[in-house]
Design a protein around this motif. Structure first.
Motif, PDB file in Angstrom:
ATOM      1  N   PRO A   8       0.822  -1.208   0.000  1.00  0.00           N
ATOM      2  CA  PRO A   8       0.000   0.000   0.000  1.00  0.00           C
ATOM      3  C   PRO A   8       0.854   1.255   0.000  1.00  0.00           C
ATOM      4  O   PRO A   8       1.909   1.305   0.609  1.00  0.00           O
ATOM      5  CB  PRO A   8      -0.820  -0.108   1.280  1.00  0.00           C
ATOM      6  N   SER A  10       1.147   5.331   0.658  1.00  0.00           N
ATOM      7  CA  SER A  10       0.540   6.411   1.430  1.00  0.00           C
ATOM      8  C   SER A  10       0.740   7.735   0.714  1.00  0.00           C
ATOM      9  O   SER A  10       1.851   8.096   0.362  1.00  0.00           O
ATOM     10  CB  SER A  10       1.163   6.477   2.825  1.00  0.00           C
ATOM     11  N   CYS A  13      -3.279  13.766   1.250  1.00  0.00           N
ATOM     12  CA  CYS A  13      -4.402  14.394   0.575  1.00  0.00           C
ATOM     13  C   CYS A  13      -4.097  15.872   0.346  1.00  0.00           C
ATOM     14  O   CYS A  13      -3.735  16.580   1.274  1.00  0.00           O
ATOM     15  CB  CYS A  13      -5.663  14.238   1.423  1.00  0.00           C
ATOM     16  N   THR A  19      -3.673  11.397   5.483  1.00  0.00           N
ATOM     17  CA  THR A  19      -2.963  10.343   4.767  1.00  0.00           C
ATOM     18  C   THR A  19      -3.947   9.404   4.094  1.00  0.00           C
ATOM     19  O   THR A  19      -4.838   8.860   4.726  1.00  0.00           O
ATOM     20  CB  THR A  19      -2.077   9.543   5.731  1.00  0.00           C
ATOM     21  N   VAL A  20      -3.778   9.249   2.802  1.00  0.00           N
ATOM     22  CA  VAL A  20      -4.634   8.347   2.044  1.00  0.00           C
ATOM     23  C   VAL A  20      -3.793   7.166   1.594  1.00  0.00           C
ATOM     24  O   VAL A  20      -2.719   7.335   1.041  1.00  0.00           O
ATOM     25  CB  VAL A  20      -5.227   9.053   0.802  1.00  0.00           C
ATOM     26  N   SER A  21      -4.283   5.985   1.840  1.00  0.00           N
ATOM     27  CA  SER A  21      -3.528   4.805   1.418  1.00  0.00           C
ATOM     28  C   SER A  21      -4.210   4.163   0.226  1.00  0.00           C
ATOM     29  O   SER A  21      -5.417   3.986   0.202  1.00  0.00           O
ATOM     30  CB  SER A  21      -3.414   3.812   2.572  1.00  0.00           C
ATOM     31  N   THR A  23      -3.785   0.990  -2.750  1.00  0.00           N
ATOM     32  CA  THR A  23      -3.058  -0.223  -3.120  1.00  0.00           C
ATOM     33  C   THR A  23      -2.896  -0.293  -4.621  1.00  0.00           C
ATOM     34  O   THR A  23      -3.870  -0.269  -5.358  1.00  0.00           O
ATOM     35  CB  THR A  23      -3.822  -1.465  -2.637  1.00  0.00           C
ATOM     36  N   CYS A  52     -10.060  10.081  -0.172  1.00  0.00           N
ATOM     37  CA  CYS A  52      -9.653  10.460   1.177  1.00  0.00           C
ATOM     38  C   CYS A  52     -10.786  10.137   2.150  1.00  0.00           C
ATOM     39  O   CYS A  52     -11.930  10.490   1.933  1.00  0.00           O
ATOM     40  CB  CYS A  52      -9.327  11.953   1.208  1.00  0.00           C
TER      41      CYS A  52
END
Ligand SMILES: [Zn+2]
Length: 64
Positions: A8, A10, A13, A19-21, A23, A52
């Motif tokens: 994933p 990170s 935003c 923090t947006v993860s 994959t 987000c």
């Protein structure tokens, strides 16, 4: 020694700095063009969407 191709990522935003993860699908990382690359295919990047969780801002991620 465990190696995962699906790690994933990170991303911060841009809207709220949360923090947006996301994959990323597994792949070689580099996509090679076939025998004769067409000009139209030059900008063909693969992308994925991530949202987000904090503010709902939608992010588009592009990768090779
Ligand atoms: Zn956000």
């Amino acid at each position: 020694m465990s190696r995962s191709n699906r790690s994933p990522m990170s991303i911060g935003c841009p809207a709220c700095n949360a923090t947006v993860s996301a994959t990323l699908p597994p792949g070689p990382g580099i996509v090679e063009t076939e025998a004769e690359p067409h000009p139209e295919d030059e900008n063909r990047l693969r992308g994925t969407d991530a949202r987000c969780r904090n503010c709902g801002h939608e992010l588009e991620l592009y990768f090779y």
